[in-house]
Every structure is written in C-alpha cells, then in structure tokens.
Motif scaffolding. Structure first.
Motif, PDB file in Angstrom:
ATOM      1  N   THR A   1     -18.890 -55.915 -74.217  1.00  0.00           N
ATOM      2  CA  THR A   1     -19.464 -55.852 -72.873  1.00  0.00           C
ATOM      3  C   THR A   1     -18.935 -54.624 -72.132  1.00  0.00           C
ATOM      4  O   THR A   1     -17.909 -54.047 -72.519  1.00  0.00           O
ATOM      5  N   PHE A   2     -19.629 -54.259 -71.061  1.00  0.00           N
ATOM      6  CA  PHE A   2     -19.163 -53.150 -70.239  1.00  0.00           C
ATOM      7  C   PHE A   2     -17.766 -53.450 -69.692  1.00  0.00           C
ATOM      8  O   PHE A   2     -16.910 -52.567 -69.631  1.00  0.00           O
ATOM      9  N   GLU A   3     -17.543 -54.696 -69.307  1.00  0.00           N
ATOM     10  CA  GLU A   3     -16.239 -55.079 -68.775  1.00  0.00           C
ATOM     11  C   GLU A   3     -15.135 -54.858 -69.811  1.00  0.00           C
ATOM     12  O   GLU A   3     -14.062 -54.325 -69.484  1.00  0.00           O
ATOM     13  N   GLU A   4     -15.387 -55.240 -71.049  1.00  0.00           N
ATOM     14  CA  GLU A   4     -14.393 -55.048 -72.107  1.00  0.00           C
ATOM     15  C   GLU A   4     -14.136 -53.570 -72.376  1.00  0.00           C
ATOM     16  O   GLU A   4     -12.992 -53.159 -72.595  1.00  0.00           O
ATOM     17  N   VAL A   5     -15.189 -52.769 -72.331  1.00  0.00           N
ATOM     18  CA  VAL A   5     -15.029 -51.327 -72.524  1.00  0.00           C
ATOM     19  C   VAL A   5     -14.171 -50.753 -71.402  1.00  0.00           C
ATOM     20  O   VAL A   5     -13.224 -49.999 -71.640  1.00  0.00           O
ATOM     21  N   MET A   6     -14.488 -51.125 -70.176  1.00  0.00           N
ATOM     22  CA  MET A   6     -13.738 -50.610 -69.038  1.00  0.00           C
ATOM     23  C   MET A   6     -12.276 -51.049 -69.075  1.00  0.00           C
ATOM     24  O   MET A   6     -11.375 -50.265 -68.770  1.00  0.00           O
ATOM     25  N   GLU A   7     -12.032 -52.296 -69.468  1.00  0.00           N
ATOM     26  CA  GLU A   7     -10.656 -52.781 -69.573  1.00  0.00           C
ATOM     27  C   GLU A   7      -9.880 -51.977 -70.615  1.00  0.00           C
ATOM     28  O   GLU A   7      -8.725 -51.595 -70.387  1.00  0.00           O
ATOM     29  N   ARG A   8     -10.505 -51.711 -71.741  1.00  0.00           N
ATOM     30  CA  ARG A   8      -9.843 -50.952 -72.812  1.00  0.00           C
ATOM     31  C   ARG A   8      -9.555 -49.526 -72.362  1.00  0.00           C
ATOM     32  O   ARG A   8      -8.469 -48.991 -72.588  1.00  0.00           O
ATOM     33  N   LEU A   9     -10.532 -48.896 -71.723  1.00  0.00           N
ATOM     34  CA  LEU A   9     -10.343 -47.522 -71.265  1.00  0.00           C
ATOM     35  C   LEU A   9      -9.270 -47.449 -70.183  1.00  0.00           C
ATOM     36  O   LEU A   9      -8.451 -46.525 -70.172  1.00  0.00           O
ATOM     37  N   TYR A  10      -9.244 -48.441 -69.298  1.00  0.00           N
ATOM     38  CA  TYR A  10      -8.212 -48.460 -68.260  1.00  0.00           C
ATOM     39  C   TYR A  10      -6.835 -48.655 -68.881  1.00  0.00           C
ATOM     40  O   TYR A  10      -5.868 -48.004 -68.471  1.00  0.00           O
ATOM     41  N   PHE A  11      -6.739 -49.519 -69.895  1.00  0.00           N
ATOM     42  CA  PHE A  11      -5.481 -49.713 -70.602  1.00  0.00           C
ATOM     43  C   PHE A  11      -5.007 -48.402 -71.227  1.00  0.00           C
ATOM     44  O   PHE A  11      -3.839 -48.008 -71.076  1.00  0.00           O
ATOM     45  N   LEU A  12      -5.895 -47.708 -71.919  1.00  0.00           N
ATOM     46  CA  LEU A  12      -5.535 -46.435 -72.549  1.00  0.00           C
ATOM     47  C   LEU A  12      -5.114 -45.404 -71.509  1.00  0.00           C
ATOM     48  O   LEU A  12      -4.174 -44.630 -71.730  1.00  0.00           O
ATOM     49  N   TYR A  13      -5.789 -45.396 -70.377  1.00  0.00           N
ATOM     50  CA  TYR A  13      -5.439 -44.488 -69.280  1.00  0.00           C
ATOM     51  C   TYR A  13      -4.027 -44.768 -68.771  1.00  0.00           C
ATOM     52  O   TYR A  13      -3.230 -43.848 -68.585  1.00  0.00           O
ATOM     53  N   LYS A  14      -3.705 -46.044 -68.561  1.00  0.00           N
ATOM     54  CA  LYS A  14      -2.380 -46.396 -68.059  1.00  0.00           C
ATOM     55  C   LYS A  14      -1.286 -46.070 -69.079  1.00  0.00           C
ATOM     56  O   LYS A  14      -0.201 -45.622 -68.709  1.00  0.00           O
ATOM     57  N   VAL A  15      -1.567 -46.290 -70.365  1.00  0.00           N
ATOM     58  CA  VAL A  15      -0.604 -45.922 -71.409  1.00  0.00           C
ATOM     59  C   VAL A  15      -0.366 -44.421 -71.376  1.00  0.00           C
ATOM     60  O   VAL A  15       0.775 -43.953 -71.439  1.00  0.00           O
ATOM     61  N   ASP A  16      -1.447 -43.654 -71.257  1.00  0.00           N
ATOM     62  CA  ASP A  16      -1.330 -42.196 -71.198  1.00  0.00           C
ATOM     63  C   ASP A  16      -0.495 -41.763 -69.996  1.00  0.00           C
ATOM     64  O   ASP A  16       0.370 -40.898 -70.105  1.00  0.00           O
ATOM     65  N   GLN A  17      -0.727 -42.389 -68.842  1.00  0.00           N
ATOM     66  CA  GLN A  17       0.068 -42.078 -67.652  1.00  0.00           C
ATOM     67  C   GLN A  17       1.548 -42.381 -67.892  1.00  0.00           C
ATOM     68  O   GLN A  17       2.418 -41.602 -67.508  1.00  0.00           O
ATOM     69  N   GLY A  18       1.825 -43.508 -68.515  1.00  0.00           N
ATOM     70  CA  GLY A  18       3.209 -43.887 -68.800  1.00  0.00           C
ATOM     71  C   GLY A  18       3.890 -42.911 -69.738  1.00  0.00           C
ATOM     72  O   GLY A  18       5.054 -42.539 -69.532  1.00  0.00           O
ATOM     73  N   LEU A  19       3.173 -42.474 -70.765  1.00  0.00           N
ATOM     74  CA  LEU A  19       3.750 -41.498 -71.698  1.00  0.00           C
ATOM     75  C   LEU A  19       4.042 -40.171 -70.998  1.00  0.00           C
ATOM     76  O   LEU A  19       5.070 -39.532 -71.264  1.00  0.00           O
ATOM     77  N   LYS A  20       3.171 -39.776 -70.090  1.00  0.00           N
ATOM     78  CA  LYS A  20       3.413 -38.545 -69.323  1.00  0.00           C
ATOM     79  C   LYS A  20       4.634 -38.700 -68.427  1.00  0.00           C
ATOM     80  O   LYS A  20       5.414 -37.752 -68.267  1.00  0.00           O
ATOM     81  N   GLN A  21       4.823 -39.881 -67.862  1.00  0.00           N
ATOM     82  CA  GLN A  21       6.006 -40.125 -67.038  1.00  0.00           C
ATOM     83  C   GLN A  21       7.276 -40.020 -67.876  1.00  0.00           C
ATOM     84  O   GLN A  21       8.278 -39.454 -67.423  1.00  0.00           O
ATOM     85  N   VAL A  22       7.248 -40.545 -69.069  1.00  0.00           N
ATOM     86  CA  VAL A  22       8.405 -40.469 -69.960  1.00  0.00           C
ATOM     87  C   VAL A  22       8.707 -39.011 -70.295  1.00  0.00           C
ATOM     88  O   VAL A  22       9.868 -38.584 -70.270  1.00  0.00           O
ATOM     89  N   GLU A  23       7.666 -38.241 -70.601  1.00  0.00           N
ATOM     90  CA  GLU A  23       7.848 -36.828 -70.942  1.00  0.00           C
ATOM     91  C   GLU A  23       8.513 -36.045 -69.813  1.00  0.00           C
ATOM     92  O   GLU A  23       9.282 -35.129 -70.064  1.00  0.00           O
TER      93      GLU A  23
END
Length: 64
Positions: free
Chosen positions: A23-45
């Motif tokens: 569903t669109f909701e599942e796609v958006m949830e997955r993309l938001y999760f990946l976005y937040k992980v990416d933000q966290g990795l940048k914070q660690v860097e």
C-alpha cells in the motif's frame, strides 16, 4: 546508506523489494524509516551523539 548511492536508487531499490500488493502507506512508512536511519548515520559521522548513560538519564526524566 552510503554517499555513493543516490537517494533515487535507494528509493527505487526499497520499493522494488516490496511485495506487489504493497500500500501507499507501507511505502511511505518504509521510506520514512530509511530517511530517519540515514539522518542518524549522518549524525554519527559528525559526532552528534550522546552516551548510553546520557540517553538513559534523558528518557528517565521524560517518564517521571
């Protein structure tokens, strides 16, 4: 997610790996999760982290 891989590639790959009846909701949830992980990795860097003890202290303060 590494800097060598484009965001477009990451998005396409994530959607490609999802089931056909997603569903669109599942796609958006997955993309938001990946976005937040990416933000966290940048914070660690950049060293923008806190210790486990400090995290525990902050969480404890919130739930008092």
């Amino acid at each position: 997610m590494t800097a060598d891989i484009t965001v477009k590639y990451q998005v396409l790959k994530a959607v490609e790996q999802m089931p056909q009846d997603v569903t669109f909701e599942e796609v958006m949830e997955r993309l938001y999760f990946l976005y937040k992980v990416d933000q966290g990795l940048k914070q660690v860097e950049t060293g923008n982290t806190i210790s486990h003890a400090e995290a525990t202290k902050q969480i404890t303060a919130i739930f008092r």
